[in-house]
Design an enzyme around this catalytic site. Sequence first.
Site, PDB file in Angstrom:
ATOM      1  N   HIS A  72       0.836  -1.200   0.000  1.00 35.85           N
ATOM      2  CA  HIS A  72       0.000   0.000   0.000  1.00 35.85           C
ATOM      3  C   HIS A  72       0.868   1.246   0.000  1.00 35.85           C
ATOM      4  O   HIS A  72       1.919   1.299   0.634  1.00 35.85           O
ATOM      5  CB  HIS A  72      -0.954   0.010   1.197  1.00 35.85           C
ATOM      6  CG  HIS A  72      -0.298  -0.026   2.550  1.00 35.85           C
ATOM      7  ND1 HIS A  72       0.040   1.115   3.251  1.00 35.85           N
ATOM      8  CD2 HIS A  72       0.056  -1.064   3.345  1.00 35.85           C
ATOM      9  CE1 HIS A  72       0.585   0.773   4.415  1.00 35.85           C
ATOM     10  NE2 HIS A  72       0.603  -0.535   4.498  1.00 35.85           N
ATOM     11  N   ASP A  74      -0.602   4.261   0.838  1.00 35.25           N
ATOM     12  CA  ASP A  74      -1.138   5.207   1.816  1.00 35.25           C
ATOM     13  C   ASP A  74      -0.444   5.037   3.161  1.00 35.25           C
ATOM     14  O   ASP A  74       0.074   3.960   3.490  1.00 35.25           O
ATOM     15  CB  ASP A  74      -2.647   5.043   1.972  1.00 35.25           C
ATOM     16  CG  ASP A  74      -3.073   3.648   2.413  1.00 35.25           C
ATOM     17  OD1 ASP A  74      -2.502   2.663   1.914  1.00 35.25           O
ATOM     18  OD2 ASP A  74      -3.984   3.539   3.271  1.00 35.25           O
ATOM     19  N   GLU A 139      -5.154   0.760   2.532  1.00 35.65           N
ATOM     20  CA  GLU A 139      -4.895  -0.238   3.564  1.00 35.65           C
ATOM     21  C   GLU A 139      -5.035   0.336   4.962  1.00 35.65           C
ATOM     22  O   GLU A 139      -5.522  -0.335   5.872  1.00 35.65           O
ATOM     23  CB  GLU A 139      -3.492  -0.831   3.375  1.00 35.65           C
ATOM     24  CG  GLU A 139      -3.267  -2.144   4.115  1.00 35.65           C
ATOM     25  CD  GLU A 139      -2.856  -1.980   5.566  1.00 35.65           C
ATOM     26  OE1 GLU A 139      -2.961  -2.951   6.338  1.00 35.65           O
ATOM     27  OE2 GLU A 139      -2.408  -0.874   5.943  1.00 35.65           O
ATOM     28  N   HIS A 354       3.599   3.909  12.700  1.00 36.16           N
ATOM     29  CA  HIS A 354       2.488   4.747  13.174  1.00 36.16           C
ATOM     30  C   HIS A 354       2.918   5.694  14.298  1.00 36.16           C
ATOM     31  O   HIS A 354       2.071   6.393  14.856  1.00 36.16           O
ATOM     32  CB  HIS A 354       1.295   3.907  13.644  1.00 36.16           C
ATOM     33  CG  HIS A 354       0.617   3.150  12.545  1.00 36.16           C
ATOM     34  ND1 HIS A 354      -0.694   2.741  12.633  1.00 36.16           N
ATOM     35  CD2 HIS A 354       1.046   2.728  11.337  1.00 36.16           C
ATOM     36  CE1 HIS A 354      -1.036   2.082  11.526  1.00 36.16           C
ATOM     37  NE2 HIS A 354       0.020   2.072  10.736  1.00 36.16           N
TER      38      HIS A 354
END
Length: 384
Positions: A72, A74, A139, A354
């Site tokens: 992905h 994104d 995703e 993250h």
Amino acid sequence: MPEHATVTPTIALAQDLMGRASVTPEDKGCQELMIGRLEAIGFTVERMRFGAVDNFWARRGTEKPVLAFAGHTDVVPSGPVDQWHTPPFEPTIKDGFLYGRGAADMKGSLASWVVALEQFIALHPNHRGSLALLITSDEEGPFVDGTTRVIDTLEARGEKMDWCIVGEPSSTNTLGDVIKNGRRGSLTANITAKGIQGHVAYPHLVDNPIHKVAPALAKLAATTWDQGNEFFPPTSFQIANINGGTGASNVVPGHVDVMCNFRYSTELTADDLTAKLEAILDSHKVDYDILWTYNGLPFLTASGALVDACRDAIKDTTGTNTELSTAGGTSDGRFIAPTGAQVVELGPCNGTIHKLNECVKVSDLEQLTDVYLGVLTRLMAQES
């Protein structure tokens, strides 16, 4: 864009991708950058846009077996920019690490795979079978118009993968120490327990749904669902949210909302779990409505050519003996495995994903390119 003159092809491409603020579901040109590189080495690319989501399916070759890479473009939002050491969308190399949003999750993997493909095809232009990529920008978001829609399209025309590497950051402490050969299923229950609202001083005129549902929730939390197996831990049940009441101390609420989630092994099916949860609610005489959300089925690639190729390539490149694991959350592998493909997740270390100041070792991305090249060579080099 950062200066690339002194960096290798993998790091240069990773920086190009990371410099594009592709916060889900935005792609910001990442896929077109990849497509240009892939078309130059003989891939046929099919762009698939569903809703606000960009996807593409690229394939080189028409025969089986099909080795695919799923990933992905994104990324999650950066969070407070002023708390980053360096700007999150200005990829920066510092002290041997590449910093920036998407470094580990998962633009580093995308760059490593594309460069590995370029190297492999230069050495093996007449490779066996087909090479493919399934890339989405959905995703990290609701995953409605991404990989699952592409898989639906491929399935409708009978086009299948034999092996698939998902480029999620699977490693824990050192590159390749862990690969994910499966994932637990995820099933969410949104329960509304219903009662009768009224004044707390008149309990005979009310029906308190919190009092009804609380013992049932205690039972659910204490239940042993299964014992797990060789590859999966026991199924877990967790209450994620409880919302009820008016905010006043003298009002019994008319309903209470409870959200709970199962992460479950291959020992049980979703039907097993739904039936058992609802039976427990019924046994406590809860009046309820329930909405089930099926987030993904459990899958397992216990052994076979793909797992063996990954383990051998990691060992040859890093010297590491790889551990197989099914721990962690979900990935887009949950949409691919039900088609019959062998699926593993193989990527860099996941300690900063993250987070603020997400980063990956520069040397890890270089080694990851070599690992991917090793897998390609073991599975797809033309036999003499």
